[in-house]
Write an enzyme that holds these catalytic residues in place. Sequence first.
Site, PDB file in Angstrom:
ATOM      1  N   CYS A  32     -28.530 -24.431  49.541  1.00 27.29           N
ATOM      2  CA  CYS A  32     -29.832 -25.014  49.234  1.00 27.29           C
ATOM      3  C   CYS A  32     -29.836 -26.534  49.388  1.00 27.29           C
ATOM      4  O   CYS A  32     -30.840 -27.129  49.754  1.00 27.29           O
ATOM      5  CB  CYS A  32     -30.234 -24.637  47.823  1.00 27.29           C
ATOM      6  SG  CYS A  32     -28.912 -24.934  46.647  1.00 27.29           S
ATOM      7  N   GLY A  68     -33.213 -19.060  44.023  1.00 27.11           N
ATOM      8  CA  GLY A  68     -33.613 -18.380  45.246  1.00 27.11           C
ATOM      9  C   GLY A  68     -34.635 -19.225  45.985  1.00 27.11           C
ATOM     10  O   GLY A  68     -34.731 -20.439  45.775  1.00 27.11           O
ATOM     11  N   GLU A 119     -34.330 -22.744  40.325  1.00 28.85           N
ATOM     12  CA  GLU A 119     -33.531 -23.527  41.291  1.00 28.85           C
ATOM     13  C   GLU A 119     -33.914 -23.007  42.657  1.00 28.85           C
ATOM     14  O   GLU A 119     -33.548 -21.883  43.015  1.00 28.85           O
ATOM     15  CB  GLU A 119     -32.027 -23.305  41.051  1.00 28.85           C
ATOM     16  CG  GLU A 119     -31.519 -23.766  39.711  1.00 28.85           C
ATOM     17  CD  GLU A 119     -31.421 -25.272  39.610  1.00 28.85           C
ATOM     18  OE1 GLU A 119     -31.666 -25.979  40.606  1.00 28.85           O
ATOM     19  OE2 GLU A 119     -31.111 -25.755  38.514  1.00 28.85           O
ATOM     20  N   LYS A 157     -29.418  -9.954  37.734  1.00 29.70           N
ATOM     21  CA  LYS A 157     -29.722  -9.172  38.935  1.00 29.70           C
ATOM     22  C   LYS A 157     -29.277  -9.978  40.152  1.00 29.70           C
ATOM     23  O   LYS A 157     -29.928 -10.933  40.547  1.00 29.70           O
ATOM     24  CB  LYS A 157     -31.217  -8.854  39.055  1.00 29.70           C
ATOM     25  CG  LYS A 157     -31.456  -7.763  40.085  1.00 29.70           C
ATOM     26  CD  LYS A 157     -32.708  -7.944  40.908  1.00 29.70           C
ATOM     27  CE  LYS A 157     -32.597  -8.817  42.100  1.00 29.70           C
ATOM     28  NZ  LYS A 157     -31.730  -8.348  43.202  1.00 29.70           N
ATOM     29  N   THR A 198     -38.172 -20.840  47.341  1.00 29.28           N
ATOM     30  CA  THR A 198     -39.351 -21.392  46.667  1.00 29.28           C
ATOM     31  C   THR A 198     -40.470 -20.347  46.629  1.00 29.28           C
ATOM     32  O   THR A 198     -41.176 -20.207  45.627  1.00 29.28           O
ATOM     33  CB  THR A 198     -39.799 -22.680  47.381  1.00 29.28           C
ATOM     34  OG1 THR A 198     -38.742 -23.633  47.215  1.00 29.28           O
ATOM     35  CG2 THR A 198     -41.084 -23.244  46.815  1.00 29.28           C
ATOM     36  N   GLU A 199     -40.570 -19.586  47.718  1.00 28.39           N
ATOM     37  CA  GLU A 199     -41.627 -18.572  47.789  1.00 28.39           C
ATOM     38  C   GLU A 199     -41.484 -17.554  46.643  1.00 28.39           C
ATOM     39  O   GLU A 199     -42.446 -17.271  45.913  1.00 28.39           O
ATOM     40  CB  GLU A 199     -41.499 -17.879  49.142  1.00 28.39           C
ATOM     41  CG  GLU A 199     -42.674 -17.063  49.544  1.00 28.39           C
ATOM     42  CD  GLU A 199     -42.348 -16.255  50.785  1.00 28.39           C
ATOM     43  OE1 GLU A 199     -41.438 -16.629  51.547  1.00 28.39           O
ATOM     44  OE2 GLU A 199     -43.017 -15.214  50.969  1.00 28.39           O
ATOM     45  N   GLU A 237     -37.285 -24.720  55.469  1.00 31.12           N
ATOM     46  CA  GLU A 237     -35.877 -24.462  55.166  1.00 31.12           C
ATOM     47  C   GLU A 237     -35.383 -23.365  56.107  1.00 31.12           C
ATOM     48  O   GLU A 237     -35.841 -22.223  56.038  1.00 31.12           O
ATOM     49  CB  GLU A 237     -35.745 -24.003  53.711  1.00 31.12           C
ATOM     50  CG  GLU A 237     -34.304 -23.869  53.301  1.00 31.12           C
ATOM     51  CD  GLU A 237     -34.143 -23.359  51.874  1.00 31.12           C
ATOM     52  OE1 GLU A 237     -34.865 -22.427  51.485  1.00 31.12           O
ATOM     53  OE2 GLU A 237     -33.286 -23.901  51.158  1.00 31.12           O
TER      54      GLU A 237
HETATM   55  P1  NAD Z   1     -34.666 -14.926  47.657  1.00 36.26           P
HETATM   56  O1  NAD Z   1     -35.676 -15.770  46.973  1.00 36.26           O
HETATM   57  O2  NAD Z   1     -35.106 -14.064  48.770  1.00 36.26           O
HETATM   58  O3  NAD Z   1     -33.942 -13.965  46.604  1.00 36.26           O
HETATM   59  C1  NAD Z   1     -33.302 -14.467  45.464  1.00 36.26           C
HETATM   60  C2  NAD Z   1     -33.170 -13.346  44.453  1.00 36.26           C
HETATM   61  O4  NAD Z   1     -34.477 -12.959  44.020  1.00 36.26           O
HETATM   62  C3  NAD Z   1     -32.504 -12.080  44.954  1.00 36.26           C
HETATM   63  O5  NAD Z   1     -31.693 -11.537  43.945  1.00 36.26           O
HETATM   64  C4  NAD Z   1     -33.685 -11.180  45.244  1.00 36.26           C
HETATM   65  O6  NAD Z   1     -33.362  -9.806  45.180  1.00 36.26           O
HETATM   66  C5  NAD Z   1     -34.628 -11.561  44.126  1.00 36.26           C
HETATM   67  N1  NAD Z   1     -36.044 -11.284  44.384  1.00 36.26           N
HETATM   68  C6  NAD Z   1     -36.672 -11.207  45.573  1.00 36.26           C
HETATM   69  N2  NAD Z   1     -37.992 -10.935  45.384  1.00 36.26           N
HETATM   70  C7  NAD Z   1     -38.185 -10.867  44.042  1.00 36.26           C
HETATM   71  C8  NAD Z   1     -39.325 -10.641  43.216  1.00 36.26           C
HETATM   72  N3  NAD Z   1     -40.536 -10.429  43.742  1.00 36.26           N
HETATM   73  N4  NAD Z   1     -39.162 -10.657  41.884  1.00 36.26           N
HETATM   74  C9  NAD Z   1     -37.952 -10.879  41.328  1.00 36.26           C
HETATM   75  N5  NAD Z   1     -36.825 -11.087  42.064  1.00 36.26           N
HETATM   76  C10 NAD Z   1     -36.947 -11.092  43.405  1.00 36.26           C
HETATM   77  O7  NAD Z   1     -33.510 -15.945  48.096  1.00 36.26           O
HETATM   78  P2  NAD Z   1     -32.206 -15.633  48.934  1.00 36.26           P
HETATM   79  O8  NAD Z   1     -32.626 -15.362  50.333  1.00 36.26           O
HETATM   80  O9  NAD Z   1     -31.364 -14.632  48.220  1.00 36.26           O
HETATM   81  O10 NAD Z   1     -31.435 -17.038  48.831  1.00 36.26           O
HETATM   82  C11 NAD Z   1     -31.730 -18.112  49.625  1.00 36.26           C
HETATM   83  C12 NAD Z   1     -32.659 -19.076  48.925  1.00 36.26           C
HETATM   84  O11 NAD Z   1     -32.097 -19.480  47.688  1.00 36.26           O
HETATM   85  C13 NAD Z   1     -32.882 -20.355  49.708  1.00 36.26           C
HETATM   86  O12 NAD Z   1     -34.227 -20.701  49.659  1.00 36.26           O
HETATM   87  C14 NAD Z   1     -32.047 -21.380  48.950  1.00 36.26           C
HETATM   88  O13 NAD Z   1     -32.467 -22.697  49.110  1.00 36.26           O
HETATM   89  C15 NAD Z   1     -32.178 -20.899  47.558  1.00 36.26           C
HETATM   90  N6  NAD Z   1     -31.077 -21.409  46.722  1.00 36.26           N
HETATM   91  C16 NAD Z   1     -31.341 -22.406  45.827  1.00 36.26           C
HETATM   92  C17 NAD Z   1     -30.301 -22.934  45.066  1.00 36.26           C
HETATM   93  C18 NAD Z   1     -30.545 -24.034  44.066  1.00 36.26           C
HETATM   94  O14 NAD Z   1     -29.693 -24.244  43.206  1.00 36.26           O
HETATM   95  N7  NAD Z   1     -31.646 -24.752  44.134  1.00 36.26           N
HETATM   96  C19 NAD Z   1     -29.021 -22.441  45.213  1.00 36.26           C
HETATM   97  C20 NAD Z   1     -28.803 -21.428  46.139  1.00 36.26           C
HETATM   98  C21 NAD Z   1     -29.850 -20.905  46.886  1.00 36.26           C
END
Ligand code: NAD
Length: 512
Positions: free
Chosen positions: A293, A237, A259, A185, A239-240, A394
């Site tokens: 990230c 995605g 991650e 997804k 941390t929250e 962040e």
């Molecule tokens: P996000 O957490 O808002 O969303 C990530 C994904 O999760 C999306 O596909 C979103 O649709 C999905 N999602 C959202 N709510 C959900 C739920 N309740 N249940 C299941 N899926 C859900 O993150 P973002 O804004 O897309 O990306 C930015 C974040 O990602 C930043 O915090 C960044 O640090 C992190 N990130 C981490 C890495 C790593 O390797 N550690 C790499 C890239 C990005």
Amino acid sequence: MTVQVGVQSYPLFIDGKRQPAAGGETFEVLNPATGELIANVAKAGEADVEKAVQSARDAFDKTDWKGLPPKERAKRLHAIAHEIKVHAQELVYLETVSSGATVRRAAANDLTLMVDLFKTMAKFVLDYPFSETLPSAPFPGPSHNFVWREPIGVCAAITPWNMPMLIATWKIAPALAMGNTIVIKPASYTPLSTLKLAEIISKVVPPGVINVVTGPGKEIGEALVSHPKVDKVAFTGSTEVGKTIMSLASGTIKNTTLELGGKSPNIILEDADLDLAIPGSLFGVFLHSGQLCESGTRLFVPDKLHDEVVKRLVALTKTLKPGNPLDQATDIGPVISKKQKESILSYIKAGKKEGATLVCGGKELTVPGCEEGHFIEPTIFTDVTNEMTIAREEIFGPVLSVIRYSEVDEVVELANDTIYGLAAGIWTQDVNQAYAVARKLRAGVVWINDWHMLRNDAPFGGYKQSGIGREMGKHSLDAYTQVKHVHTSMVPDLHKRSWYQILFSNSEQGEG
Ligand code: NAD
């Protein structure tokens, strides 16, 4: 670069086929650099998740996919690498127009890493210890013992918008390498390259091995993560959201890799080569407009070098050219959305309010030809303390916080004083000092005189609230396997079995 003409329609990808969403709904994908509509994408609901998971389940349970010999599996991974190369131009284009990645980065970095990742995994598969024989042991007596590593089953991958196709491959490559099936997804801002990737990969794997459902995270992401027929969750995605994923996956005790976010410390030591450290630190924080990230967002500078470093950081930042990411001359692309831009601007406001000094940027930008895009000036704050909001949270935008320090021990403490632990960096000419500091930093990767240098054969992941588990490297294969111990007793005599003595000492046979 060939430019796609007109608005395209993208269905879901399930069971080796493009399919509309059951509910017939779609959502729009916009180019963050221009605001233009680039695609209408199928909006999946729970019925589509059900279909995708069942397809992945059947491909796992009912085909010979999971049992392919390593040599054949390596061949398929090489074939995927080849297909990615054949479709490179389209993938790079889709990534650029939807995520705002500069075409220079997407082509030279992301695409190269993706091709190499499948080849690296192919190499690992050939050497992987799928079956290990244990040496004999005095207890429980003579026996043959194996440890088998087997695929986990159906994997659910949830990916973010910042580097969508590269991050998708970090999950797809090890999952397929180990014989699993997958449902991905992607984030709703950036589903296009992942849909294309699935189509490409499906040319060399059976239907159902790779599926993509597109739509809102809250609805279909949650349905996927809590689905009883899903065996593993791999999430990248915030941390929250990672915390929600972990708790949803706990309902059926799924193997989970997370991650998550970061607030990485970047330390310039007194003996650093500033000709390297200044551009390196700016690369560390402003690549992809800070939406990575592992970005080095907290720059620790010794008192002695502070004024010179700040002067040079500002001067070099002013040479960075914002523009349409499709333009080869662009250094700084847009941020992903209006919402993200507003969030970044609110952090800049908080920085000023809490007493940091704005020395560069700080405003939104209007780029000629991209007036509807979401651009922010690369921004630098000085007089930042580690307690300020801009040093703790962040921001995920082009904002650098410069924090002064006087002693090395003090800077190590400040660097580690964060809930995150994804990356860290050190600039120095003293290798012993570099390793001594690197040992003390609580982060999954430490770059010495460098930044963002990820390797497909090296693990990547976080300490603390930056995540659980590692992607890439051999470690990532372990995360996509189950471990099974198989024991065969070689003790011929019932009465000599250790368990017989334990439970049956009073029985007739036991006495006999
Ligand atoms: P996000 O957490 O808002 O969303 C990530 C994904 O999760 C999306 O596909 C979103 O649709 C999905 N999602 C959202 N709510 C959900 C739920 N309740 N249940 C299941 N899926 C859900 O993150 P973002 O804004 O897309 O990306 C930015 C974040 O990602 C930043 O915090 C960044 O640090 C992190 N990130 C981490 C890495 C790593 O390797 N550690 C790499 C890239 C990005």
